[in-house]
Design a protein around this motif. Structure first.
Motif, PDB file in Angstrom:
ATOM      1  N   UNK A 167      39.725  43.265  26.392  1.00 30.02           N
ATOM      2  CA  UNK A 167      41.071  43.025  25.876  1.00 30.02           C
ATOM      3  C   UNK A 167      41.237  41.695  25.167  1.00 30.02           C
ATOM      4  N   UNK A 168      40.181  40.908  25.034  1.00 33.16           N
ATOM      5  CA  UNK A 168      40.303  39.615  24.359  1.00 33.16           C
ATOM      6  C   UNK A 168      38.951  38.985  24.121  1.00 33.16           C
ATOM      7  N   UNK A 173      39.909  33.358  27.165  1.00 34.55           N
ATOM      8  CA  UNK A 173      39.995  33.509  28.618  1.00 34.55           C
ATOM      9  C   UNK A 173      40.385  32.187  29.265  1.00 34.55           C
ATOM     10  N   UNK A 174      41.397  32.221  30.113  1.00 37.71           N
ATOM     11  CA  UNK A 174      41.787  31.042  30.882  1.00 37.71           C
ATOM     12  C   UNK A 174      41.085  31.028  32.230  1.00 37.71           C
ATOM     13  N   UNK A 175      41.086  32.159  32.947  1.00 37.16           N
ATOM     14  CA  UNK A 175      40.425  32.205  34.238  1.00 37.16           C
ATOM     15  C   UNK A 175      40.114  33.652  34.624  1.00 37.16           C
ATOM     16  N   UNK A 253      39.549  43.489  39.940  1.00 36.56           N
ATOM     17  CA  UNK A 253      39.533  42.088  39.501  1.00 36.56           C
ATOM     18  C   UNK A 253      40.355  41.988  38.230  1.00 36.56           C
ATOM     19  N   UNK A 254      40.613  40.746  37.794  1.00 35.86           N
ATOM     20  CA  UNK A 254      41.511  40.515  36.659  1.00 35.86           C
ATOM     21  C   UNK A 254      40.981  39.396  35.780  1.00 35.86           C
ATOM     22  N   UNK A 255      41.450  39.400  34.524  1.00 32.00           N
ATOM     23  CA  UNK A 255      41.170  38.318  33.594  1.00 32.00           C
ATOM     24  C   UNK A 255      42.494  37.787  33.075  1.00 32.00           C
ATOM     25  N   UNK A 256      42.696  36.505  33.260  1.00 35.95           N
ATOM     26  CA  UNK A 256      43.904  35.849  32.754  1.00 35.95           C
ATOM     27  C   UNK A 256      43.561  35.169  31.417  1.00 35.95           C
ATOM     28  N   UNK A 257      44.392  35.423  30.411  1.00 35.67           N
ATOM     29  CA  UNK A 257      44.153  34.867  29.089  1.00 35.67           C
ATOM     30  C   UNK A 257      45.064  33.669  28.833  1.00 35.67           C
ATOM     31  N   UNK A 259      47.270  32.951  26.747  1.00 33.89           N
ATOM     32  CA  UNK A 259      48.676  33.128  26.386  1.00 33.89           C
ATOM     33  C   UNK A 259      49.536  33.485  27.589  1.00 33.89           C
ATOM     34  N   UNK A 260      48.918  33.585  28.765  1.00 34.28           N
ATOM     35  CA  UNK A 260      49.667  33.899  29.983  1.00 34.28           C
ATOM     36  C   UNK A 260      49.597  35.344  30.402  1.00 34.28           C
ATOM     37  N   UNK A 261      48.967  36.192  29.605  1.00 35.30           N
ATOM     38  CA  UNK A 261      48.835  37.598  29.985  1.00 35.30           C
ATOM     39  C   UNK A 261      47.622  37.782  30.892  1.00 35.30           C
ATOM     40  N   UNK A 262      47.681  38.818  31.722  1.00 35.70           N
ATOM     41  CA  UNK A 262      46.575  39.145  32.614  1.00 35.70           C
ATOM     42  C   UNK A 262      46.244  40.619  32.456  1.00 35.70           C
ATOM     43  N   UNK A 263      44.968  40.909  32.293  1.00 41.15           N
ATOM     44  CA  UNK A 263      44.508  42.294  32.202  1.00 41.15           C
ATOM     45  C   UNK A 263      43.695  42.596  33.453  1.00 41.15           C
ATOM     46  N   UNK A 264      44.066  43.677  34.134  1.00 43.91           N
ATOM     47  CA  UNK A 264      43.408  44.074  35.375  1.00 43.91           C
ATOM     48  C   UNK A 264      42.795  45.453  35.215  1.00 43.91           C
ATOM     49  N   UNK A 265      41.701  45.701  35.944  1.00 49.05           N
ATOM     50  CA  UNK A 265      41.125  47.039  36.008  1.00 49.05           C
ATOM     51  C   UNK A 265      41.393  47.566  37.403  1.00 49.05           C
ATOM     52  N   UNK A 266      41.878  48.792  37.483  1.00 51.65           N
ATOM     53  CA  UNK A 266      42.216  49.333  38.797  1.00 51.65           C
ATOM     54  C   UNK A 266      41.779  50.780  38.915  1.00 51.65           C
ATOM     55  N   UNK A 267      41.663  51.193  40.148  1.00 53.29           N
ATOM     56  CA  UNK A 267      41.240  52.552  40.464  1.00 53.29           C
ATOM     57  C   UNK A 267      40.990  52.649  41.949  1.00 53.29           C
ATOM     58  N   UNK A 268      40.583  53.808  42.431  1.00 51.36           N
ATOM     59  CA  UNK A 268      40.335  53.972  43.872  1.00 51.36           C
ATOM     60  C   UNK A 268      39.262  53.000  44.354  1.00 51.36           C
ATOM     61  N   UNK A 269      39.312  52.611  45.629  1.00 53.91           N
ATOM     62  CA  UNK A 269      38.310  51.677  46.172  1.00 53.91           C
ATOM     63  C   UNK A 269      36.978  52.367  46.438  1.00 53.91           C
ATOM     64  N   UNK A 270      36.367  52.819  45.342  1.00 58.86           N
ATOM     65  CA  UNK A 270      35.070  53.483  45.415  1.00 58.86           C
ATOM     66  C   UNK A 270      34.187  52.938  44.294  1.00 58.86           C
ATOM     67  N   UNK A 271      32.900  53.253  44.346  1.00 55.40           N
ATOM     68  CA  UNK A 271      31.934  52.680  43.415  1.00 55.40           C
ATOM     69  C   UNK A 271      31.532  53.610  42.281  1.00 55.40           C
ATOM     70  N   UNK A 272      32.052  54.828  42.241  1.00 56.84           N
ATOM     71  CA  UNK A 272      31.576  55.800  41.272  1.00 56.84           C
ATOM     72  C   UNK A 272      31.756  55.343  39.826  1.00 56.84           C
ATOM     73  N   UNK A 273      32.919  54.806  39.495  1.00 54.19           N
ATOM     74  CA  UNK A 273      33.164  54.389  38.107  1.00 54.19           C
ATOM     75  C   UNK A 273      32.272  53.217  37.707  1.00 54.19           C
ATOM     76  N   UNK A 274      32.171  52.142  38.515  1.00 59.21           N
ATOM     77  CA  UNK A 274      31.246  51.071  38.134  1.00 59.21           C
ATOM     78  C   UNK A 274      29.806  51.546  37.982  1.00 59.21           C
ATOM     79  N   UNK A 275      29.370  52.452  38.844  1.00 59.23           N
ATOM     80  CA  UNK A 275      28.011  52.978  38.737  1.00 59.23           C
ATOM     81  C   UNK A 275      27.848  53.779  37.451  1.00 59.23           C
ATOM     82  N   UNK A 276      28.814  54.637  37.160  1.00 61.40           N
ATOM     83  CA  UNK A 276      28.739  55.438  35.937  1.00 61.40           C
ATOM     84  C   UNK A 276      28.734  54.553  34.697  1.00 61.40           C
TER      85      UNK A 276
END
Length: 396
Positions: A167-168, A173-175, A253-257, A259-276
């Motif tokens: 997203x940027x 990236x600020x933090x 987890x999240x990335x703060x930019x 300009x003050x905006x924050x982009x987060x990735x979310x989903x069920x607490x499982x590993x399938x998506x990161x593995x895929x």
């Protein structure tokens, strides 16, 4: 995306079995060229036959036992012509990593994943990295071996950051904000942790993992390792990497930019998506996991980390900033302390206290010139020193 070949290290573990689930649902996109495991001959034989894997590597055991198990399952499925190459021994995973697959998914646990990580990078494969220890202890050694974008993180937190960074630009990236469930003892004071049992430490609220990783999640050593990993993966200084407790683990987890905006990735607490994503990056596969159900009322909680009760993250920042072989010492000493805890030799709070004593001893006894962090031998020497020092500290 075009079809990809995959070498899967740690195929019988949690990451490995889920990866094969993803591959099994997408056989038109992936072929498995090599698999490796520690000692689970029965399961790796089943996997080898099911996916007709050309190279089967096992760290310990007998080649004849592996061959016999594979022959038995091949006979059951009528695949008697299947006869893979079999490698057995300490270098088995390294051999599997070096076959030149399009993607090597390193799902091994512990510092033994370092040489396979380097072998995969040297072979030019994309490294889908779930073995955080190899990057943490290898540090600049691993980064120097990797081409730009050759490493794809598989840890859910780092996968979330990598996705959010789309997203940027990096200079915006600020933090980084790494989320933590808080483990099974979230909200307890240090005094309340004194009598924690190994059984309680293994009762993670969201995940089912191996003994070391689950215990590390309870002490938050795992989160400390993830902070170091985030620094190495994304080149963000430690003072710009925060940890926040999020019990539901829906935001990974999240990335703060800036300009003050924050982009987060979310989903069920499982590993399938990161593995895929590790297998298909930067493409996404269809229907890997169930998305969040936004038709249901729900509340998400966030809280600061209690550094007094859980000092592991602060200690990780210290060793990460020190660099060199300090992260290897932190990781190795912790593995020894975790074993001692489960053997009933020390208490729960003694785990991180003992690690800190080993880190302090490393700072006093070694200026950084004693162990060369730019070589595998130097890193593994520091690892071995830390294990010996931890045994001394713990009176083992």
């Amino acid at each position: 995306m075009s079809a990809r070949s995959v070498s899967l290290l740690g195929s019988t573990g949690s990451i490995g079995t889920q990866a094969l689930d993803v591959i099994g649902r997408n056989r038109d996109l992936f072929t498995v060229t090599a698999i490796s495991a520690g000692s689970n001959v029965d399961l790796i034989a089943r996997q080898a036959v099911e996916f007709e894997v050309p190279l089967v590597a096992v760290a310990s055991g007998s080649p004849d036992d592996v061959r016999t198990a594979i022959g038995a399952y091949a006979g059951e499925l009528g695949r008697t012509a299947y006869a893979p190459e079999i490698v057995v021994g300490e270098e088995a995973a390294e051999t599997a990593a070096a076959v030149g697959a399009d993607v090597v998914l390193n799902g091994i646990t512990g510092s033994i994943g370092l040489r396979p990580t380097l072998a995969a990078l040297a072979a030019g494969s994309t490294l889908a990295l779930a073995n955080k220890e190899s990057l943490i202890i290898g540090g600049d050694l691993v980064r120097a071996a990797a081409h730009p974008d050759q490493i794809v993180p598989v840890d859910s937190e780092h996968s979330a950051i990598a996705q959010s960074l789309r997203g940027g630009r990096s200079e915006e990236v600020r933090r980084l904000v790494v989320t933590a469930s808080g483990g099974p003892f979230r909200g307890r004071s240090r005094a309340e942790l004194a009598d924690v049992t190994p059984e309680q430490a293994l009762a993670h609220p969201n995940f089912s993992m191996g003994r070391v990783i689950t215990t590390n999640s309870a002490t938050l050593v795992n989160k400390g390792l993830e902070v170091i990993e985030a620094h190495l993966l994304f080149d963000i200084p430690f003072d710009r990497i925060d940890v926040v407790v999020h019990p539901q683990q829906l935001i990974h987890s999240m990335v703060e930019f800036r300009d003050g905006s924050t982009i987060a990735q979310l989903g069920p607490p499982r590993m399938l998506v990161p593995i895929a994503l590790g297998l298909s990056w930067p493409e996404r596969l269809d229907d890997i996991d169930e998305p969040c159900d936004w038709s249901m009322a729900q509340s998400w909680d966030f809280a600061p980390l209690d550094d007094e009760a859980f000092p592991a993250v602060q200690l990780a920042r210290r060793v990460g900033e020190a660099g060199g072989t300090f992260p290897a010492v932190y990781n190795a000493a912790n593995e020894v302390a975790v074993d001692a805890f489960h053997d009933g030799r020390i208490g729960f709070v003694d785990i991180v206290d003992s690690v800190e004593r080993v880190v302090d001893a490393h700072a006093e006894a070694h200026t950084g010139s004693d162990f060369d962090a730019s070589t595998v031998e130097g890193v593994l020497s520091a690892d071995a020193w830390a294990r010996g020092q931890a045994a001394t500290v713990l009176g083992l």
